[in-house]
Design a protein around this motif. Structure first.
Motif, PDB file in Angstrom:
ATOM      1  N   VAL A 104      32.859  73.780  51.276  1.00  0.00           N
ATOM      2  CA  VAL A 104      32.750  72.408  50.802  1.00  0.00           C
ATOM      3  C   VAL A 104      31.307  71.944  50.667  1.00  0.00           C
ATOM      4  N   VAL A 105      30.359  72.836  50.904  1.00  0.00           N
ATOM      5  CA  VAL A 105      28.978  72.372  50.892  1.00  0.00           C
ATOM      6  C   VAL A 105      28.084  73.151  49.949  1.00  0.00           C
ATOM      7  N   GLY A 169      26.538  67.627  54.086  1.00  0.00           N
ATOM      8  CA  GLY A 169      25.419  68.037  54.924  1.00  0.00           C
ATOM      9  C   GLY A 169      24.136  68.263  54.166  1.00  0.00           C
ATOM     10  N   ASP A 170      24.079  67.817  52.914  1.00  0.00           N
ATOM     11  CA  ASP A 170      22.889  68.045  52.083  1.00  0.00           C
ATOM     12  C   ASP A 170      21.926  66.861  52.239  1.00  0.00           C
ATOM     13  N   LEU A 171      21.307  66.763  53.405  1.00  0.00           N
ATOM     14  CA  LEU A 171      20.396  65.652  53.672  1.00  0.00           C
ATOM     15  C   LEU A 171      19.109  65.780  52.870  1.00  0.00           C
ATOM     16  N   HIS A 172      18.707  67.008  52.563  1.00  0.00           N
ATOM     17  CA  HIS A 172      17.499  67.189  51.743  1.00  0.00           C
ATOM     18  C   HIS A 172      17.728  66.635  50.335  1.00  0.00           C
ATOM     19  N   GLY A 173      18.952  66.798  49.830  1.00  0.00           N
ATOM     20  CA  GLY A 173      19.260  66.235  48.527  1.00  0.00           C
ATOM     21  C   GLY A 173      19.146  64.722  48.513  1.00  0.00           C
ATOM     22  N   ARG A 193      15.716  64.447  59.469  1.00  0.00           N
ATOM     23  CA  ARG A 193      17.019  64.916  59.948  1.00  0.00           C
ATOM     24  C   ARG A 193      17.401  66.287  59.394  1.00  0.00           C
ATOM     25  N   THR A 194      16.585  66.847  58.510  1.00  0.00           N
ATOM     26  CA  THR A 194      16.881  68.167  57.958  1.00  0.00           C
ATOM     27  C   THR A 194      16.262  69.249  58.837  1.00  0.00           C
ATOM     28  N   PRO A 195      16.807  70.466  58.813  1.00  0.00           N
ATOM     29  CA  PRO A 195      16.229  71.556  59.613  1.00  0.00           C
ATOM     30  C   PRO A 195      14.815  71.887  59.145  1.00  0.00           C
ATOM     31  N   PRO A 196      13.943  72.319  60.054  1.00  0.00           N
ATOM     32  CA  PRO A 196      12.575  72.700  59.659  1.00  0.00           C
ATOM     33  C   PRO A 196      12.593  73.797  58.601  1.00  0.00           C
ATOM     34  N   SER A 197      11.727  73.652  57.603  1.00  0.00           N
ATOM     35  CA  SER A 197      11.621  74.653  56.545  1.00  0.00           C
ATOM     36  C   SER A 197      10.352  74.374  55.756  1.00  0.00           C
ATOM     37  N   PRO A 198       9.836  75.368  55.020  1.00  0.00           N
ATOM     38  CA  PRO A 198       8.687  75.118  54.150  1.00  0.00           C
ATOM     39  C   PRO A 198       8.968  74.035  53.115  1.00  0.00           C
TER      40      PRO A 198
END
Length: 296
Positions: A104-105, A169-173, A193-198
């Motif tokens: 679903v994601v 769960g697409d908080l970056h979007g 609130r998003t996971p650490p990433s480049p």
């Protein structure tokens, strides 16, 4: 593509630590290439099971939804290999469980309009680049201006579609939707609130730059580029930061690095920007040398 994409096979082999494994699961939820790669791996192993004659296990993968397994007391490889490098039935079931959580994601399955990220507008309002694919389509940069010369904010993103993104769960979007509208407070909240990433750090640097903190933005972007040297959004945003710091020649070189990536639209604009900065550098140099000559 982010550095997390390089961890797909480590994830498949159970070689990631608990924290990295959880981060990768979050990454899978919003990375279509990795989700597709995982799906293909499972399909290959289903074929392997059928070839081995283990039709019961293969049928079970198709027939039964698999719930996430409870936390393990002792880590073991996610995939258990049979002789000859084939996966055991339990490993295929584990992959099926992971795919079930992604059902679903996955970005391709979200019915979200491109208008959420202003992707249908003929021009873009944000000079920086957002590290979220639907928000990073190239369009000419042209800040909106009203008849009085003030900036006209675009319409807020549609709440229903933001809710769909949050449910997925697409908080970056969601953060990207606010970034392209220059709503720094909302964007910062969702990025936090998003996971650490480049990708997240590249977008956080945009906010730092807009808040008048170019040195902090530069530090963050250089950290991204140490992890992913060819990260296109971080390279572009670093060029903007260097320009803001008055480092016109390094900024020109940074834009030239973006131009070499060959991205449609972005490479052409990067080259134009690089030439303008080099011309500015040369003009300042001529002016400085003329002033020195006059003093003597």
């Amino acid at each position: 593509m982010s550095s997390q994409c390089d961890k797909l096979y480590l994830f498949l082999d159970g070689e990631l630590g608990p924290v990295d494994e959880e981060k990768f699961r979050h990454h899978l939820a919003r990375c279509e290439p990795c989700a597709t790669g995982l799906h293909e791996a499972m399909q290959l192993e289903l074929l392997s099971l059928y070839a081995l004659g283990d039709t019961d296990a293969a049928a079970k993968v198709h027939a039964e939804p698999v719930k996430p397994a409870p936390a393990r007391q002792q880590r073991r490889p996610l995939l258990t290999l049979l002789p000859g490098g084939r996966l055991a039935a339990g490993a295929v079931l584990a992959l099926a469980g992971v795919l079930a959580t992604l059902a679903v994601v996955t970005p391709s399955q979200l019915k979200v309009s491109r208008e959420v990220w202003l992707a249908q507008a003929p021009t873009r309002r944000l000079e920086a680049r957002v590290a979220y694919a639907p928000a990073d389509g190239h369009r000419p940069y042209a800040p909106l201006r009203s008849a009085t010369g003030t900036s006209e904010p675009p319409r807020p993103p549609p709440l229903r579609e933001l809710a769909d993104l949050e449910d997925a769960g697409d908080l970056h979007g969601i953060a990207a939707a606010y970034l392209v509208r220059k709503d720094w407070r909302q964007a910062a909240d969702f990025l936090q609130r998003t996971p650490p990433s480049p990708d997240r750090d590249s977008d956080r640097a945009i906010i730092l730059l807009e808040q008048g903190r170019p040195k902090d933005a530069l530090s963050l972007l250089e950290g991204v580029l140490r992890q992913v040297p060819t990260h296109p959004q971080a390279q572009w945003n670093r060029a903007l930061v260097l320009r803001e710091l008055g480092l016109t020649l390094p900024a020109a070189e940074a834009f030239e690095a973006v131009a070499k990536l060959g991205e449609p639209g972005w490479s052409e604009e990067a080259l134009i920007r690089a030439r303008a900065l080099r011309h500015e550098t040369h003009a300042h140099g001529v002016s400085w040398n003329t002033g020195l000559a006059a003093m003597h």
